[in-house]
Scaffold this active site. Structure first.
Site, mmCIF file in Angstrom:
data_model
loop_
_atom_site.group_PDB
_atom_site.id
_atom_site.type_symbol
_atom_site.label_atom_id
_atom_site.label_comp_id
_atom_site.label_asym_id
_atom_site.label_seq_id
_atom_site.Cartn_x
_atom_site.Cartn_y
_atom_site.Cartn_z
ATOM 1 N N SER A 208 0.824 -1.202 0.000
ATOM 2 C CA SER A 208 0.000 0.000 0.000
ATOM 3 C C SER A 208 0.868 1.266 0.000
ATOM 4 O O SER A 208 1.647 1.490 -0.926
ATOM 5 C CB SER A 208 -0.954 -0.048 1.188
ATOM 6 O OG SER A 208 -1.926 0.956 1.111
ATOM 7 N N ASP B 135 -10.370 -2.311 -5.324
ATOM 8 C CA ASP B 135 -9.458 -1.407 -4.626
ATOM 9 C C ASP B 135 -9.358 -0.116 -5.418
ATOM 10 O O ASP B 135 -9.064 -0.144 -6.620
ATOM 11 C CB ASP B 135 -8.076 -2.063 -4.512
ATOM 12 C CG ASP B 135 -7.068 -1.224 -3.750
ATOM 13 O OD1 ASP B 135 -7.402 -0.105 -3.317
ATOM 14 O OD2 ASP B 135 -5.922 -1.692 -3.582
ATOM 15 N N HIS C 81 -8.619 -4.164 -1.030
ATOM 16 C CA HIS C 81 -7.353 -3.661 -0.494
ATOM 17 C C HIS C 81 -7.093 -4.243 0.896
ATOM 18 O O HIS C 81 -7.904 -4.102 1.812
ATOM 19 C CB HIS C 81 -7.373 -2.135 -0.415
ATOM 20 C CG HIS C 81 -6.047 -1.546 -0.083
ATOM 21 N ND1 HIS C 81 -5.104 -1.267 -1.048
ATOM 22 C CD2 HIS C 81 -5.475 -1.212 1.101
ATOM 23 C CE1 HIS C 81 -4.027 -0.770 -0.472
ATOM 24 N NE2 HIS C 81 -4.225 -0.733 0.838
#
Length: 298
Positions: free
Chosen positions: A147, A240, A270
């Site tokens: 991320s 996501d 995500h």
């Protein structure tokens, strides 16, 4: 959505990042509730990398490891620390058989860009300089993360290329945050997806950048030239907001003649790989380790 993952969606928290201190505390409490990772067969050591300021790191060194990865946590540049990241780091070390150097880079909004980037670049340089005493082959050092950490790893690769820094063997980018503009289809349409939606991403970019104008070292999607970067593995999740910027970055790397492996995981969202009971999560985590092992052993 994958049915094993969908069953957990009603149970998932949604952080209010308007209060970073509370978000960090909640995040840490959830991480602490997960059973400790299995670190048998590896050395785990906390060290401090001399810098301005010094940077804490935690090394996970499996027996016989030759390569290493400078690993960067997720958490929107706002949340997380060495303890919350221990599950990712230990699992990656066990599967890849590489030394994982987990970096406790400074968090925003107290320390905005480029503080975290400076920290990671210092750790990368230190790793290369001290490779022999760390038991690491300096030609087998990768960068990677999840991320926000994956976006930070991509930024490190860009800055290192531009400033002729240490050789980076590989980039391992899991669901990377790369583009502050939020103009892709997935960014515009995924406004209520689990764990991570458009509003959350807007908040983390605001915390990270403040009033500073974005540059490619903050948002790598803004880089005009991607030639000469290390080979990369990029994974994206179907539901996501970050999905399309990851796919676009992979395509741009390919067009710049950088070798890339791209895996778009259907039915995922995500951070869903944290739901370890799901078969797709187990496959995602196994692949990250296998890809890194192949890149560093090859």
């Amino acid at each position: 959505m994958d049915p094993e993952l969908e069953a957990f969606v009603p149970l998932l928290p949604r952080e209010d990042l308007s209060d970073p201190a509370t978000s960090r505390r909640n995040f840490a409490e959830r991480a602490a509730s997960i059973p400790a990772p299995d670190t048998s067969g590896m050395e785990v050591e906390d060290l401090t990398v001399p810098a301005d300021p010094d940077v804490p790191v935690r090394m996970y060194r499996p027996g016989g490891a030759r390569g290493a990865i400078v690993w960067l946590r997720g958490g929107g540049w706002v949340m997380g620390d060495l303890d919350t990241e221990r599950h990712w780091s230990a699992r990656l070390a066990a599967v890849s058989r590489a030394t994982v150097i987990s970096v406790d880079y400074r968090r925003s909004p107290e320390h905005r860009f480029p503080a975290a980037l400076d920290d990671v670049c210092a750790v990368l340089a230190w790793t290369a300089e001290h490779a022999d005493e760390l038991g690491v082959d300096r030609e087998r050092i990768a960068v990677g993360g999840h991320s926000a950490g994956a976006g930070l790893a991509a930024a490190v690769a860009l800055r290192t290329r531009d400033q002729q820094g240490p050789t980076i063997r590989f980039q391992l980018l899991n669901q990377p945050a790369l583009d502050d503009r939020q103009e892709t289809w997935s960014q515009r349409n995924f406004t209520d997806t689990p764990l991570h939606d458009r509003e959350t991403i807007t908040a983390v970019w605001r915390h990270y950048l403040g009033s500073r104008p974005p540059t490619p070292y903050a948002a790598p999607a803004r880089a005009a030239d991607l030639a000469g970067l290390p080979p990369a593995y990029i994974s994206t999740a179907e539901f996501d907001p970050l999905r399309d910027e990851g796919i676009t970055y992979a395509l741009r790397l390919l067009q710049a003649r950088v070798p890339v492996e791209l895996h778009q995981w259907p039915g995922t969202f995500h951070g869903s790989q944290a739901i370890l009971s799901a078969d797709v999560s187990q496959r995602q985590l196994a692949e990250l380790g296998a890809v890194l092992r192949r890149a560093l052993d090859g």
